[in-house]
Design a protein around this motif. Structure first.
Motif, short mmCIF file in Angstrom:
data_model
loop_
_atom_site.label_atom_id
_atom_site.label_comp_id
_atom_site.label_asym_id
_atom_site.label_seq_id
_atom_site.Cartn_x
_atom_site.Cartn_y
_atom_site.Cartn_z
N LEU A 130 89.60 70.01 -33.62
CA LEU A 130 89.19 69.06 -34.65
C LEU A 130 88.76 69.82 -35.89
N MET A 131 89.48 69.61 -36.97
CA MET A 131 89.10 70.17 -38.27
C MET A 131 89.84 69.40 -39.34
N TYR A 166 81.82 63.68 -31.26
CA TYR A 166 83.19 64.16 -31.39
C TYR A 166 83.58 65.01 -30.18
N GLY A 173 89.49 65.11 -31.27
CA GLY A 173 90.38 66.09 -31.88
C GLY A 173 91.64 66.29 -31.05
N THR A 179 95.06 62.29 -33.94
CA THR A 179 93.59 62.29 -34.05
C THR A 179 93.14 60.84 -33.88
N ALA A 228 84.66 71.64 -36.62
CA ALA A 228 84.58 70.33 -35.95
C ALA A 228 83.40 69.52 -36.46
N VAL A 252 85.90 67.84 -28.58
CA VAL A 252 86.72 69.03 -28.86
C VAL A 252 87.11 69.72 -27.56
N THR A 300 89.69 75.32 -33.32
CA THR A 300 89.14 74.16 -32.65
C THR A 300 90.11 73.00 -32.83
#
Length: 576
Positions: A331-332, A306, A253, A238, A354, A308, A329
Motif C-alpha cells: 500500500l502506497m 489498513y 493494499g 486497491t 502505507a 498490508v 509495501t
C-alpha cells in the motif's frame, strides 16, 4: 560484411535496415513514463486521465548526463558521483535528447494490451474474478477479453530482411567488426553475447557464459518471469472493505505502487501526461466510491485501518537509501514520494508509505463529508475474503506496468511486479520469495541458469549475477512466436536516442548517433558497472539480440559512450 563496409552499406540504400528502424520507432508511443503501446479502454474504477503514478523510482534514468547512472548505482554508496541508474531516466519521454528528434506520429499498438471490463463500483461485490497472481486478499484481477492479444512478432521485432539472400552475421564477421571498439580502455572488463533475435542462436561471444553484475538488466528476468506467470491483462486492485471486527472500514493494499493521490490534471510521469490506457488508479476515486457507499448506509463517521499483509519479509531493500527506491509495501501512493509531483531522478521517499497512504485517504474521505475517527493504523488481521466491498480501483494492466517499469527503469515498480510473480508462484511475497519465483519460472522456460544469482527484482543488489548469454536468451524468449505473452518485454525497451533511459544516449557527437532508432535496450548501472541488453537492426535488416556487460573505473558517461559505440558497430554491419 567487414566492419568498414557496414556504414557504406547502410548509407548506400539499405532500405530494409532503415525500414526496420522506422518500425522500431513506429511500434512505440511516447506515453508518460516511457514507451507504451496505444491505449485500450481503461477500467471505470481507475484514476481519471493523467499519467501513471508520478514517475516513481526512475531506475536507470539519468544515464544521459552521466552523473547518476541507474538508481541502482545509488545502491553502492561507495561512489557518490555515479549515483545509480536513476541517471538513465533523464532520457525521459518528452525531454530533449542529444540531437535526436522525438517521433510525433501515432502508430498502431504493438504491446500485449488487455482490454478489460469496467472495475466494480462502490456497490460491487468482493467476488471479482481472480488471476493467477491474485491472493486471498484479492490483490489482482484478470478479466480476459477478445481484444487482449499481443502484437504479432513481426510488428514488434521489425525483422525486415534485405531480400531472400539476407543471411546471419558470422562469428568471424562480428569479431572483425567489433575488434577495434572492444579494445576501448574505458570498457574495462567486458562480457558480450550477440544472438539472432528470431531463434536465440548465439552468433558471437566474449565471456558470454561468465556471470557479471547485471544492475538494472535484472529487470529483464523479472519481466519475463512475471509475464509468464501472470496474465498480461491482470490489474492490481486497491479496495476498501467493511471491517466486521471493528465496525469500521479497512483500506486493503493490493501491491500497486502507481496508485496516485493527485488530482487528474496534476498527474504526470517524467513530466508527461499518460494516455488513458496507462493512467494510474486514483485514490480520490476510491474515496468517492467509499464515501458514497457509507452515506448510502447512513454513516458519516468511521474508524479506518489498513491491511498490508499481502507482502511478507523486510520492507527495506539491502541498498535502500529512501531515494532510489521506496520501502516495499503493498500500500502506497505515488511510489512513496515525499513530494508526489517531484520529477527528481531520485526523489525523497516517506518513511512509512502505507501510513502516509492511509492518511491521504482519510483526508480525501473528509473532503467527501466522511470523518475518520482518530488516526488510521495497521489492521490487526488481514481483511476477510468475503468482506463487503465499499470501493475499488484497478491499476493499468500487468503488460503496461512491465512496459513502464522497463522504459523508466522503475525500481519500486520492479519490486512490486516481482512480488506479484512470487504470489503467482506460491512463494512468499518478499525479496527472497520473489527471487525464488523468478529463478524457478526461468528454469521452467528453459533458460540456462548456471551462474545466475538473484537477490531482488530491480537489480539494485550488487550481489546479483547473470551471464550475457542468459540475457540474450531472455530477449529471444520475448521475441519467440511460442511466447507471445512476453512481447511487452520488447515493447517496453527504451529506444536509443528517443525514449526512456536511452533518450539522451546515441546522440550527436557520441560516435554512435547512426544507431539511434535502431537500438532498443534495457540499461543498467551500479558503481563501476554498466550494462546494456536489447535488440538492434543490422545493415542487412536482421534483428539481433545483444547483451554487453562491463566493469570499469572510467567515468560513467565515458563508459556508456564506449558501450554505445560497440552496439552502433553492430548496427552498421551485416558482418558476414
Amino acid at each position: 560484411m567487414r566492419a568498414g563496409a557496414g556504414s557504406g552499406r547502410r548509407h548506400g540504400g539499405t532500405a530494409a535496415g532503415l525500414f526496420g528502424a522506422s518500425l522500431l520507432v513506429a511500434a512505440t508511443v511516447l506515453g508518460a513514463g516511457g514507451a507504451f503501446a496505444l491505449p485500450s479502454a481503461p477500467p471505470s474504477g481507475s484514476a481519471s486521465p493523467g499519467g501513471p503514478g508520478t514517475g516513481g523510482t526512475r531506475g536507470d534514468q539519468d544515464e544521459s548526463n552521466g552523473r547518476r547512472g541507474d538508481r541502482e548505482d545509488r545502491g553502492d554508496k561507495g561512489d557518490k558521483g555515479d549515483r545509480g541508474d536513476r541517471g538513465e531516466e533523464s532520457g525521459r519521454p518528452g525531454s530533449s535528447g542529444s540531437g535526436s528528434a522525438r517521433p510525433t506520429t501515432t502508430p498502431p499498438s504493438t504491446a500485449a494490451s488487455a482490454s478489460t471490463s469496467p472495475s466494480p463500483s462502490a456497490s460491487a461485490s468482493a467476488s471479482a474474478p481472480s488471476s493467477a497472481s491474485a491472493s486471498a486478499s484479492g490483490s489482482a484481477s484478470a478479466k480476459p477479453s477478445a481484444l487482449a492479444r499481443p502484437a504479432p512478432a513481426g510488428a514488434v521485432l521489425a525483422a525486415a530482411e534485405a531480400g531472400p539472400g539476407a543471411g546471419l552475421p558470422t562469428a568471424q564477421g562480428l569479431q572483425q567488426a567489433l575488434a577495434t571498439v572492444l579494445t576501448d580502455q574505458n570498457l574495462g572488463t567486458v562480457g558480450l553475447a550477440v544472438a539472432d533475435a528470431a531463434d536465440g542462436q548465439l552468433l558471437y561471444g566474449k565471456g558470454e557464459n561468465t556471470a557479471a553484475t547485471p544492475a538494472s538488466t535484472t529487470k529483464l528476468a523479472t519481466s519475463v518471469a512475471a509475464l509468464s506467470l501472470i496474465p498480461g491483462d491482470t490489474r492490481l486492485a486497491t479496495r476498501v472493505v467493511k471491517n466486521a471486527a471493528t465496525g469500521g472500514i479497512t483500506l486493503v493494499g493490493g501491491g500497486d505502487p502507481t496508485l496516485t493521490a493527485l488530482p487528474a490534471d496534476q498527474v504526470q510521469v517524467a513530466g508527461v501526461a499518460a494516455d488513458p490506457d496507462t493512467a494510474p488508479a486514483s485514490l480520490d476515486a476510491l474515496a468517492r466510491q467509499t464515501a458514497a457507499a457509507l452515506k448510502a448506509a447512513g454513516t458519516t463517521t468511521v474508524a479506518l485501518d489498513y491491511d498490508v499483509t499481502l507482502y511478507t519479509g523486510p520492507l527495506l531493500h539491502k541498498n535502500h537509501d529512501a531515494e532510489n527506491i521506496a520501502a516495499v509495501t503493498p500500500l502506497m501512493v505515488d511510489e512513496g514520494k515525499v513530494d508526489p509531483k517531484s520529477l527528481a531522478d531520485a526523489p525523497a521517499r516517506v518513511t512509512d508509505p502505507a501510513g502516509a497512504a492511509a492518511e491521504s485517504f482519510a483526508n480525501l474521505l473528509k473532503a467527501q463529508g466522511v470523518t475518520v475517527q482518530g488516526r488510521a493504523k495497521a489492521a490487526a488481521a488481514p481483511a476477510a475474503a468475503d468482506a463487503p466491498v465499499l470501493g475499488r480501483v484497478d491499476s493499468p494492466t500487468m503488460a503496461r506496468l512491465v512496459e513502464r517499469m522497463l522504459t523508466t527503469s522503475d525500481n519500486t515498480l520492479a519490486e512490486a511486479i516481482a512480488r506479484q510473480a512470487a504470489i503467482a508462484a506460491h512463494q512468499p511475497a518478499a525479496f527472497e520469495g520473489a527471487a525464488t519465483a523468478v529463478t524457478q519460472e526461468l528454469t521452467r522456460l528453459g533458460v540456462p541458469m548456471t551462474g545466475v544469482v538473484l537477490n531482488d527484482g530491480s537489480g539494485l543488489h550488487p550481489g546479483n549475477a547473470i551471464p550475457p548469454a542468459v540475457l540474450v536468451k531472455l530477449l529471444a524468449l520475448a521475441a519467440s512466436a511460442q511466447h507471445p505473452t512476453l512481447r511487452p518485454v520488447l515493447t517496453g525497451l527504451p529506444i536509443a536516442g528517443f525514449t526512456g533511459t536511452l533518450g539522451k544516449r546515441f546522440g550527436a557527437g557520441s560516435g554512435a548517433a547512426d544507431a539511434a532508432g535502431l537500438v532498443r535496450a534495457k540499461t543498467g548501472s551500479l558503481s563501476g558497472v554498466n550494462t546494456l541488453a536489447g535488440t538492434v537492426v543490422d545493415a542487412d535488416g536482421r534483428q539481433l539480440a545483444f547483451a554487453l556487460m562491463t566493469r570499469t573505473a572510467a567515468p560513467v558517461d565515458t563508459a556508456r559512450a564506449a558501450m554505445d559505440r560497440v552496439v552502433a558497430r553492430l548496427a552498421a554491419c551485416g558482418c558476414r
